[in-house]
Scaffold this motif. Structure first.
Motif, PDB file in Angstrom:
ATOM      1  N   ILE A  54       1.576   0.514  67.941  1.00 28.21           N
ATOM      2  CA  ILE A  54       2.771   0.307  68.275  1.00 28.21           C
ATOM      3  C   ILE A  54       3.685   0.949  67.654  1.00 28.21           C
ATOM      4  O   ILE A  54       4.656   1.737  68.233  1.00 28.21           O
ATOM      5  CB  ILE A  54       3.335  -1.216  68.000  1.00 28.21           C
ATOM      6  CG1 ILE A  54       2.322  -1.990  68.921  1.00 28.21           C
ATOM      7  CG2 ILE A  54       4.844  -1.553  68.483  1.00 28.21           C
ATOM      8  CD1 ILE A  54       2.722  -3.728  68.474  1.00 28.21           C
ATOM      9  N   PHE A  55       3.808   1.280  66.159  1.00 23.71           N
ATOM     10  CA  PHE A  55       4.641   1.959  65.464  1.00 23.71           C
ATOM     11  C   PHE A  55       3.996   3.322  64.818  1.00 23.71           C
ATOM     12  O   PHE A  55       2.669   3.367  64.720  1.00 23.71           O
ATOM     13  CB  PHE A  55       5.202   1.262  64.178  1.00 23.71           C
ATOM     14  CG  PHE A  55       5.998   0.023  64.599  1.00 23.71           C
ATOM     15  CD1 PHE A  55       7.284   0.184  64.928  1.00 23.71           C
ATOM     16  CD2 PHE A  55       5.498  -1.373  64.323  1.00 23.71           C
ATOM     17  CE1 PHE A  55       8.065  -0.748  65.377  1.00 23.71           C
ATOM     18  CE2 PHE A  55       6.233  -2.292  64.822  1.00 23.71           C
ATOM     19  CZ  PHE A  55       7.549  -2.110  65.173  1.00 23.71           C
ATOM     20  N   VAL A  71      12.809   7.918  63.917  1.00 22.93           N
ATOM     21  CA  VAL A  71      13.470   7.554  65.281  1.00 22.93           C
ATOM     22  C   VAL A  71      12.681   6.701  66.340  1.00 22.93           C
ATOM     23  O   VAL A  71      13.067   5.688  66.737  1.00 22.93           O
ATOM     24  CB  VAL A  71      14.179   8.720  65.971  1.00 22.93           C
ATOM     25  CG1 VAL A  71      14.467   8.682  67.557  1.00 22.93           C
ATOM     26  CG2 VAL A  71      15.385   9.306  65.225  1.00 22.93           C
ATOM     27  N   ARG A  72      11.660   7.206  66.199  1.00 23.81           N
ATOM     28  CA  ARG A  72      10.364   6.616  67.103  1.00 23.81           C
ATOM     29  C   ARG A  72      10.111   5.096  66.817  1.00 23.81           C
ATOM     30  O   ARG A  72      10.009   4.094  67.570  1.00 23.81           O
ATOM     31  CB  ARG A  72       9.065   7.440  67.052  1.00 23.81           C
ATOM     32  CG  ARG A  72       8.134   6.494  68.028  1.00 23.81           C
ATOM     33  CD  ARG A  72       6.826   7.201  68.187  1.00 23.81           C
ATOM     34  NE  ARG A  72       5.513   6.478  68.551  1.00 23.81           N
ATOM     35  CZ  ARG A  72       4.334   6.464  68.330  1.00 23.81           C
ATOM     36  NH1 ARG A  72       4.029   7.272  67.532  1.00 23.81           N
ATOM     37  NH2 ARG A  72       3.727   5.674  68.877  1.00 23.81           N
ATOM     38  N   VAL A  78      13.149  -1.703  68.819  1.00 20.87           N
ATOM     39  CA  VAL A  78      14.238  -2.388  69.610  1.00 20.87           C
ATOM     40  C   VAL A  78      13.883  -2.607  71.058  1.00 20.87           C
ATOM     41  O   VAL A  78      14.053  -3.683  71.550  1.00 20.87           O
ATOM     42  CB  VAL A  78      15.520  -1.372  69.808  1.00 20.87           C
ATOM     43  CG1 VAL A  78      16.393  -1.622  70.519  1.00 20.87           C
ATOM     44  CG2 VAL A  78      16.103  -1.287  68.261  1.00 20.87           C
ATOM     45  N   VAL A  79      12.906  -1.624  71.630  1.00 17.94           N
ATOM     46  CA  VAL A  79      12.495  -1.837  72.949  1.00 17.94           C
ATOM     47  C   VAL A  79      11.494  -3.008  73.246  1.00 17.94           C
ATOM     48  O   VAL A  79      11.566  -3.896  74.092  1.00 17.94           O
ATOM     49  CB  VAL A  79      12.173  -0.620  73.534  1.00 17.94           C
ATOM     50  CG1 VAL A  79      11.158  -0.701  74.933  1.00 17.94           C
ATOM     51  CG2 VAL A  79      13.020   0.608  73.771  1.00 17.94           C
ATOM     52  N   VAL A 113      14.427 -10.507  66.792  1.00 18.28           N
ATOM     53  CA  VAL A 113      14.879  -9.982  65.369  1.00 18.28           C
ATOM     54  C   VAL A 113      13.760  -9.254  64.544  1.00 18.28           C
ATOM     55  O   VAL A 113      14.246  -8.373  63.987  1.00 18.28           O
ATOM     56  CB  VAL A 113      15.365 -11.519  64.864  1.00 18.28           C
ATOM     57  CG1 VAL A 113      15.746 -11.160  63.501  1.00 18.28           C
ATOM     58  CG2 VAL A 113      16.375 -12.118  65.516  1.00 18.28           C
ATOM     59  N   ALA A 114      12.553  -9.874  64.583  1.00 21.34           N
ATOM     60  CA  ALA A 114      11.428  -9.272  63.883  1.00 21.34           C
ATOM     61  C   ALA A 114      11.144  -7.858  64.182  1.00 21.34           C
ATOM     62  O   ALA A 114      10.968  -7.072  63.304  1.00 21.34           O
ATOM     63  CB  ALA A 114      10.527 -10.320  63.988  1.00 21.34           C
ATOM     64  N   LEU A 115      10.951  -7.528  65.374  1.00 16.79           N
ATOM     65  CA  LEU A 115      10.482  -6.245  65.659  1.00 16.79           C
ATOM     66  C   LEU A 115      11.577  -5.042  65.425  1.00 16.79           C
ATOM     67  O   LEU A 115      11.077  -4.117  65.022  1.00 16.79           O
ATOM     68  CB  LEU A 115      10.201  -6.305  67.353  1.00 16.79           C
ATOM     69  CG  LEU A 115       8.932  -6.905  67.704  1.00 16.79           C
ATOM     70  CD1 LEU A 115       8.452  -7.122  68.965  1.00 16.79           C
ATOM     71  CD2 LEU A 115       7.551  -6.335  66.800  1.00 16.79           C
ATOM     72  N   PRO A 116      12.836  -5.142  65.730  1.00 14.22           N
ATOM     73  CA  PRO A 116      13.670  -4.240  65.259  1.00 14.22           C
ATOM     74  C   PRO A 116      13.718  -4.089  63.749  1.00 14.22           C
ATOM     75  O   PRO A 116      14.022  -2.887  63.375  1.00 14.22           O
ATOM     76  CB  PRO A 116      14.963  -4.604  65.886  1.00 14.22           C
ATOM     77  CG  PRO A 116      14.627  -5.215  66.957  1.00 14.22           C
ATOM     78  CD  PRO A 116      13.410  -5.969  66.772  1.00 14.22           C
TER      79      PRO A 116
END
Length: 135
Positions: A54-55, A71-72, A78-79, A113-116
């Protein structure tokens, strides 16, 4: 006449919505691969994805690459969070009705909330790692 299954892609994962009254259980016909890596075995007890899927977690070569990873990671967080906010209640409602909708809404809000936050944390880490790797 059999009802057709509808599938949609939400933040990189495929969610299938089966109409009510359909008696056949969905079955997996194949597993996705990521960056050419082979798919995990069906007997794998772990989650279907890892944070690296994912990241951006690879060590950046320099500060510019670290800024790009930053940035990615932030945008991915957020997405993925917003996508989960909308997808989780729908999946919950399809699986368990009103109670599932409430459960999915709670999970969606938590993920929103958690993913961003996770994306921002991983972004700052990648920015620092890229700055430390001066050419």
């Amino acid at each position: 006449r059999r009802p057709k299954a509808v599938s949609t892609v939400v933040s990189g994962s495929v969610a299938c919505f089966w109409p009510r009254g359909m008696t056949a259980q969905p079955r997996a016909v194949g597993r996705l691969e990521y960056n050419g890596a082979p798919a995990a075995d069906e007997t794998d007890a772990g989650p279907p994805f890892a944070l690296g899927d994912i990241f951006a977690l690879k060590n950046p070569k320099n500060a510019v690459a670290g800024a790009g990873h930053c940035v990615r990671n932030v945008l991915t967080g957020v997405v993925a969070g917003v996508g989960t906010l909308f997808a989780a209640p729908i999946v919950g409602a399809r699986n368990a009705g009103v109670k599932g909708f409430a459960t999915g809404l709670g999970a969606g809000v938590a993920a929103c909330v958690a993913l961003p936050v996770a994306g921002a944390v991983f972004g700052v880490v990648q920015l620092g790692r890229g700055g430390a790797n001066k050419p």
